[in-house]
Scaffold this motif. Structure first.
Motif, mmCIF file in Angstrom:
data_model
loop_
_atom_site.group_PDB
_atom_site.id
_atom_site.type_symbol
_atom_site.label_atom_id
_atom_site.label_comp_id
_atom_site.label_asym_id
_atom_site.label_seq_id
_atom_site.Cartn_x
_atom_site.Cartn_y
_atom_site.Cartn_z
ATOM 1 N N ASP A 1 -4.049 6.922 -65.827
ATOM 2 C CA ASP A 1 -2.982 7.927 -65.893
ATOM 3 C C ASP A 1 -2.493 8.111 -67.319
ATOM 4 O O ASP A 1 -2.158 9.212 -67.734
ATOM 5 N N ALA A 2 -2.456 7.010 -68.071
ATOM 6 C CA ALA A 2 -1.951 7.097 -69.439
ATOM 7 C C ALA A 2 -3.024 7.541 -70.423
ATOM 8 O O ALA A 2 -2.740 7.796 -71.586
ATOM 9 N N GLY A 3 -4.283 7.616 -69.944
ATOM 10 C CA GLY A 3 -5.369 8.047 -70.828
ATOM 11 C C GLY A 3 -5.845 6.978 -71.786
ATOM 12 O O GLY A 3 -6.407 7.281 -72.830
ATOM 13 N N THR A 4 -5.622 5.686 -71.447
ATOM 14 C CA THR A 4 -6.049 4.630 -72.361
ATOM 15 C C THR A 4 -7.154 3.764 -71.762
ATOM 16 O O THR A 4 -7.483 2.718 -72.306
ATOM 17 N N ALA A 5 -7.721 4.194 -70.636
ATOM 18 C CA ALA A 5 -8.749 3.374 -69.995
ATOM 19 C C ALA A 5 -10.059 3.442 -70.767
ATOM 20 O O ALA A 5 -10.292 4.352 -71.546
ATOM 21 N N GLY A 6 -10.917 2.434 -70.525
ATOM 22 C CA GLY A 6 -12.217 2.383 -71.183
ATOM 23 C C GLY A 6 -13.133 3.513 -70.744
ATOM 24 O O GLY A 6 -12.820 4.258 -69.810
ATOM 25 N N ASP A 7 -14.289 3.627 -71.413
ATOM 26 C CA ASP A 7 -15.216 4.721 -71.130
ATOM 27 C C ASP A 7 -15.901 4.543 -69.786
ATOM 28 O O ASP A 7 -16.200 5.500 -69.086
ATOM 29 N N ALA B 1 -4.169 -1.980 -60.139
ATOM 30 C CA ALA B 1 -2.906 -1.544 -60.729
ATOM 31 C C ALA B 1 -3.089 -1.221 -62.202
ATOM 32 O O ALA B 1 -2.666 -0.172 -62.692
ATOM 33 N N VAL B 2 -3.761 -2.141 -62.911
ATOM 34 C CA VAL B 2 -3.971 -1.952 -64.347
ATOM 35 C C VAL B 2 -4.801 -0.702 -64.602
ATOM 36 O O VAL B 2 -4.452 0.145 -65.419
ATOM 37 N N LEU B 3 -5.899 -0.585 -63.851
ATOM 38 C CA LEU B 3 -6.804 0.547 -64.068
ATOM 39 C C LEU B 3 -6.103 1.876 -63.806
ATOM 40 O O LEU B 3 -6.201 2.812 -64.597
ATOM 41 N N ASN B 4 -5.372 1.944 -62.676
ATOM 42 C CA ASN B 4 -4.697 3.198 -62.349
ATOM 43 C C ASN B 4 -3.707 3.609 -63.426
ATOM 44 O O ASN B 4 -3.661 4.769 -63.823
ATOM 45 N N SER B 5 -2.921 2.646 -63.923
ATOM 46 C CA SER B 5 -1.955 3.027 -64.960
ATOM 47 C C SER B 5 -2.662 3.421 -66.244
ATOM 48 O O SER B 5 -2.253 4.346 -66.925
ATOM 49 N N LYS B 6 -3.753 2.699 -66.566
ATOM 50 C CA LYS B 6 -4.480 3.037 -67.795
ATOM 51 C C LYS B 6 -5.090 4.432 -67.698
ATOM 52 O O LYS B 6 -5.074 5.193 -68.664
ATOM 53 N N THR C 1 -16.625 3.866 -93.537
ATOM 54 C CA THR C 1 -17.023 5.134 -92.905
ATOM 55 C C THR C 1 -18.535 5.144 -92.703
ATOM 56 O O THR C 1 -19.019 5.628 -91.689
ATOM 57 N N GLY C 2 -19.248 4.558 -93.684
ATOM 58 C CA GLY C 2 -20.700 4.492 -93.571
ATOM 59 C C GLY C 2 -21.131 3.789 -92.306
ATOM 60 O O GLY C 2 -21.903 4.333 -91.513
ATOM 61 N N THR C 3 -20.543 2.588 -92.051
ATOM 62 C CA THR C 3 -20.944 1.854 -90.853
ATOM 63 C C THR C 3 -20.514 2.602 -89.596
ATOM 64 O O THR C 3 -21.211 2.627 -88.604
ATOM 65 N N ALA C 4 -19.336 3.213 -89.667
ATOM 66 C CA ALA C 4 -18.844 3.937 -88.502
ATOM 67 C C ALA C 4 -19.793 5.076 -88.143
ATOM 68 O O ALA C 4 -19.992 5.385 -86.980
ATOM 69 N N MET C 5 -20.384 5.681 -89.160
ATOM 70 C CA MET C 5 -21.318 6.766 -88.887
ATOM 71 C C MET C 5 -22.576 6.246 -88.215
ATOM 72 O O MET C 5 -23.112 6.865 -87.297
ATOM 73 N N ALA C 6 -23.036 5.039 -88.657
ATOM 74 C CA ALA C 6 -24.246 4.486 -88.073
ATOM 75 C C ALA C 6 -23.986 4.117 -86.600
ATOM 76 O O ALA C 6 -24.817 4.351 -85.743
ATOM 77 N N GLN C 7 -22.782 3.540 -86.341
ATOM 78 C CA GLN C 7 -22.408 3.208 -84.961
ATOM 79 C C GLN C 7 -21.842 4.467 -84.339
ATOM 80 O O GLN C 7 -20.647 4.651 -84.296
ATOM 81 N N ASP C 8 -22.681 5.318 -83.788
ATOM 82 C CA ASP C 8 -22.096 6.592 -83.389
ATOM 83 C C ASP C 8 -21.358 6.542 -82.060
ATOM 84 O O ASP C 8 -20.647 7.463 -81.737
ATOM 85 N N ALA C 9 -21.509 5.469 -81.296
ATOM 86 C CA ALA C 9 -20.738 5.428 -80.060
ATOM 87 C C ALA C 9 -20.347 4.002 -79.693
ATOM 88 O O ALA C 9 -21.142 3.078 -79.822
ATOM 89 N N GLU C 10 -19.106 3.844 -79.264
ATOM 90 C CA GLU C 10 -18.664 2.542 -78.774
ATOM 91 C C GLU C 10 -18.156 2.720 -77.358
ATOM 92 O O GLU C 10 -17.347 3.597 -77.095
ATOM 93 N N LEU C 11 -18.635 1.893 -76.458
ATOM 94 C CA LEU C 11 -18.230 2.014 -75.062
ATOM 95 C C LEU C 11 -17.459 0.770 -74.645
ATOM 96 O O LEU C 11 -17.799 -0.332 -75.033
ATOM 97 N N THR C 12 -16.418 0.974 -73.839
ATOM 98 C CA THR C 12 -15.678 -0.157 -73.290
ATOM 99 C C THR C 12 -15.792 -0.111 -71.770
ATOM 100 O O THR C 12 -15.648 0.949 -71.175
ATOM 101 N N ILE C 13 -16.056 -1.271 -71.177
ATOM 102 C CA ILE C 13 -16.176 -1.347 -69.716
ATOM 103 C C ILE C 13 -14.946 -2.016 -69.135
ATOM 104 O O ILE C 13 -14.576 -3.106 -69.556
ATOM 105 N N LYS D 1 -12.408 11.189 -68.930
ATOM 106 C CA LYS D 1 -11.808 11.561 -70.210
ATOM 107 C C LYS D 1 -12.485 10.898 -71.399
ATOM 108 O O LYS D 1 -11.978 10.963 -72.512
ATOM 109 N N THR D 2 -13.620 10.235 -71.171
ATOM 110 C CA THR D 2 -14.267 9.551 -72.282
ATOM 111 C C THR D 2 -14.729 10.541 -73.358
ATOM 112 O O THR D 2 -15.095 11.675 -73.062
ATOM 113 N N ALA D 3 -14.721 10.058 -74.619
ATOM 114 C CA ALA D 3 -15.172 10.911 -75.717
ATOM 115 C C ALA D 3 -16.670 10.765 -75.916
ATOM 116 O O ALA D 3 -17.290 11.530 -76.635
ATOM 117 N N ASN D 4 -17.248 9.720 -75.285
ATOM 118 C CA ASN D 4 -18.664 9.433 -75.508
ATOM 119 C C ASN D 4 -19.493 9.714 -74.259
ATOM 120 O O ASN D 4 -20.171 8.834 -73.738
#
Lengths: 307, 418
Positions: free
Chosen positions: B77-83, B70-75, B18-30, B308-311
């Motif tokens: 729609d499903a809410g699992t795409a990167g930030d 195709a991949v991006l559109n489905s992701k 949890t300590g490290t997770a707090m230090a890394q306050d944001a993770e982005l996926t492209i 829909k990104t959280a970051n």
């Protein structure tokens, strides 16, 4: 007491069937009906609107879509015919040879012929794409070696040959399955029958035609229907070798690739899940009709021999 | 005793994580379709960004180019795409914005570093919103084997006549296949064939905009002639080019078996690495010497934010950095051939990339004609162009029939063309 046992036995049936029924319902039946439902909707300004059979009307009536649909269906049918006239006779021939008592190294042949069926479509497709490549493939060199270089064609790049070539690749890959099923059917023919045939003077080829073949007809029927379902659901091989545009000029487009292209979109074309679902439903209907014809029209007439 | 030690260890691990997770306050996926660029992102671009913004961790997660949409559109729609989402130009991304998958980035500080033309590919039709930061454009032309040209005593052609003379000469000599191009991967014929040489005929933007306005038709001479030109290429291609795929063409050229490669500038990085001969490049030949020349300088890639990104904050920081001069120079030099769209002057080191970009000075830039607006309906004009160009190259369809098919398809849904 007797009644109680009877009751509890029935209860058991339900309990044991429940897991399978639940799982099957969750992952097969519900998705099937939601596909049907999806096909009845359309995307109007980013919201789903119920449009009834309009997607099907577009699919069968609008030349934009119906041309592609009938083309895909036609190609699919040809794909199936090639399998029926090449794969199954070769499968039967191989099984007959394997079951010959004089054949040596039987299990080696059996394994060697069966191995391609466990390969992934992608690997088989890629390997054949390389073999047939006019630039690096071994096919041109091998033909050159026997002096037949002039027969070489870029088979996967010509409209006239591409689909048949792909069907033959698929036959090469899956001929092991009819071979195994028919081999098993041939082995299950009791020796007494064959001996009786021999006593009547029926040997060799005529024994095969007159005694063995009628006995393995039900197995051939099962194989045909499996081939039918498999071919009309095919997608992987075409996608792996020709891409979603199923070139050249849509000559290898089958229902599976047509559905994929429509449902998910391709390159700049955006996906239309509703129309894609309509195509999937049409595929389902075609397969259902085919299987029903087989079940009610053919299988009930096949004679079963009790030993 | 044992039990309490274990508990303590467990607690320490959990607290530790949890300590490290707090230090890394944001993770982005492209999300991206440029899987070729994975190492460049991992080794150059992301470390440069992370060094400046220690609180943000970035992961580059590409998928295969043809499957990306195709991949991006489905992701999405499903809410699992990167930030962060790399954007194809025009309609593909516009529809994502309209569906609410992408956020308007007009207020991003570094957006001012881009011209309106650069932003047009990722703006709404009225220009009220821009939803992706422009990253790069690619330029079309021909790359050639300079050693082979020297050996045969020929020079890069300027006019169409010279172009065919060069091809004829290479063919006569017989050492090299004159041109490496195949018809199997249909996009090759359309992208590096039709839209490469085409702008010289339809006069770049003039023709493209006239097509959108419905003032020109695809059956007009200026749109049919480039198809006819492609058909003339067939005798100069390799044996069995009908079944030759795009990677085959690349290999034919880099192995030194073919002399000319109809190209996009994105090839530069790969060819520099794989070819052990000198490379040169020439722009699409013009009809008569001194004619105004046009090049396809296609706005190809941008990057936007998943709505829909959280970051949100971290994503905006990253996107702003993509708009900076630092990124522009880093990107253009790590990926020679992807030319920055930024207004900042970017110094490039690669000679071949410099050659390509120098054409911008004398020739007029345009983008591929099917991308803006004209690929919104079905049949999709760009996919049709793939098919028709490949058919024409294979000789399976006459240029006139091909053009008619394109026009009929477009008129089928596009009102100004009806």
């Amino acid at each position: 007491m007797a009644q109680a046992t009877k009751k509890s036995r029935r209860w058991h049936i339900a309990v044991f069937l429940a897991p399978a029924v639940l799982i099957y319902t969750a992952i097969m039946i519900i998705p099937l009906f939601s596909t049907l439902q999806l096909a009845m909707y359309s995307d109007v300004e980013n919201s789903q609107v119920f449009v009834g059979l309009q997607n099907f009307r577009a699919l069968f009536g609008d030349p934009q879509w119906s041309d592609q649909f009938w083309n895909a269906l036609k190609n699919n049918t040809w794909f199936f015919i090639v399998h029926m006239i090449v794969q199954n006779p070769i499968g039967i021939l191989l099984a007959a040879l394997l079951s010959s008592p004089r054949l040596r190294m039987r299990s080696f042949y059996r394994t060697a012929i069966f191995i391609p069926t466990i390969l992934s479509f992608v690997i088989a497709g890629f390997a054949w794409k390389l073999i047939l490549s006019p630039l690096w493939g071994v096919a041109p060199n091998l033909l050159d070696f026997v002096g037949l270089k002039s027969l070489f064609q870029p088979w996967l790049g010509k409209e006239a040959y591409a689909l048949t070539t792909l069907a033959l690749i698929s036959v090469w890959q899956f001929v092991g399955i009819p071979m195994m099923l028919i081999y098993a059917a041939l082995l299950s023919i009791p020796d007494e029958l064959l001996e009786a045939a021999e006593c009547d003077g029926i040997t060799g080829m005529s024994q095969f035609w007159k005694v063995k073949l009628p006995l393995i007809l039900p197995a051939i029927g099962i194989i045909s229907i499996l081939t039918f379902v498999g071919n009309f659901n095919a997608f992987d091989l075409i996608y792996a070798t020709q891409g979603a545009l199923a070139g050249p000029d849509f000559s290898t487009d089958i229902l599976g690739t047509f559905m994929f292209r429509t449902f998910f979109g391709f390159q700049l074309q955006l996906g239309d899940p509703n129309l894609g679902a309509a195509i999937a439903t049409a595929m389902f209907a075609i397969i259902l009709i085919g299987v029903s014809i087989y079940l009610f029209g053919i299988q009930t007439r096949l004679r079963r021999y009790q030993f | 005793m044992m039990k309490s030690t274990k508990l303590a260890l467990l607690a320490a691990t959990m607290l530790g994580t949890t300590g490290t997770a707090m230090a890394q306050d944001a993770e982005l996926t492209i999300e991206s379709w440029r899987n070729d660029d994975l190492t460049i992102w991992q080794e150059k671009l992301i470390p440069a960004f992370e060094a400046k913004h220690p609180g943000i961790k970035v992961t580059f997660a590409p998928s295969a180019p043809t499957e990306y949409n195709a991949v991006l559109n489905s992701k999405l729609d499903a809410g699992t795409a990167g930030d962060l989402v790399t954007c194809r130009p025009f309609d593909a991304s516009l529809s994502l914005y309209e569906k609410g998958h992408l956020t308007d980035l007009k207020d991003l500080e570094n957006m001012s570093n881009f011209s309106d033309v650069a932003k047009a590919a990722w703006s709404t039709d009225d220009g009220s919103a821009t939803f992706c930061v422009p990253m790069a454009s690619v330029i079309h032309g021909f790359i050639y084997n300079a050693d082979a040209f020297e050996e045969l005593g020929i020079e890069a052609p300027k006019t169409n006549e010279e172009f065919y003379a060069v091809l004829e000469k290479i063919k006569e000599d017989g050492t090299y296949i004159p041109m490496a191009m195949g018809a199997k991967d249909q996009w090759e014929a359309a992208t590096m064939g039709y839209t490469n040489i085409g702008p010289n005929y339809w006069k770049g933007e003039e023709g493209r905009l006239a097509l959108i306005a419905g003032e020109q038709k695809l059956t007009d001479e200026q749109w049919v002639t480039p198809l006819a030109e492609i058909a003339k290429w067939a005798p100069y291609l390799g044996d069995g080019y009908e079944a030759q795929a795009y990677p085959d063409s690349q290999n034919l050229f880099t192995l030194g078996r073919a002399a000319i490669f109809p190209a996009g500038s994105w090839e530069i990085a790969i060819f520099n690495e794989q070819a052990d001969f000198k490379l040169g490049a020439f722009p699409p030949p013009v009809q008569n010497a001194g004619d105004e020349c046009y090049i396809s300088d296609h706005t190809d890639i941008g990057i936007g934010m998943n709505a829909k990104t959280a970051n949100t904050e971290a994503a905006r920081t990253f996107l702003n950095w993509v708009g900076s001069a630092e990124f522009a120079s880093l990107y253009a030099n790590s990926l020679p051939g992807f030319f920055s769209l930024s207004n900042e002057t970017v110094e490039m080191e690669d000679p071949l990339a410099k050659e390509f970009v120098s054409w911008r000075e004398n020739c007029k830039s345009t983008i591929r004609p099917a991308h803006q607006i004209l690929s919104r309906g079905t049949p999709n004009l760009w996919n049709e162009m793939w098919n028709v160009s490949a058919n024409v190259l294979r000789g399976a369809q006459s240029p006139e029939d091909g053009a008619k098919q394109l026009q009929d398809g477009l008129a089928g849904w596009y009102e100004p063309q009806q």
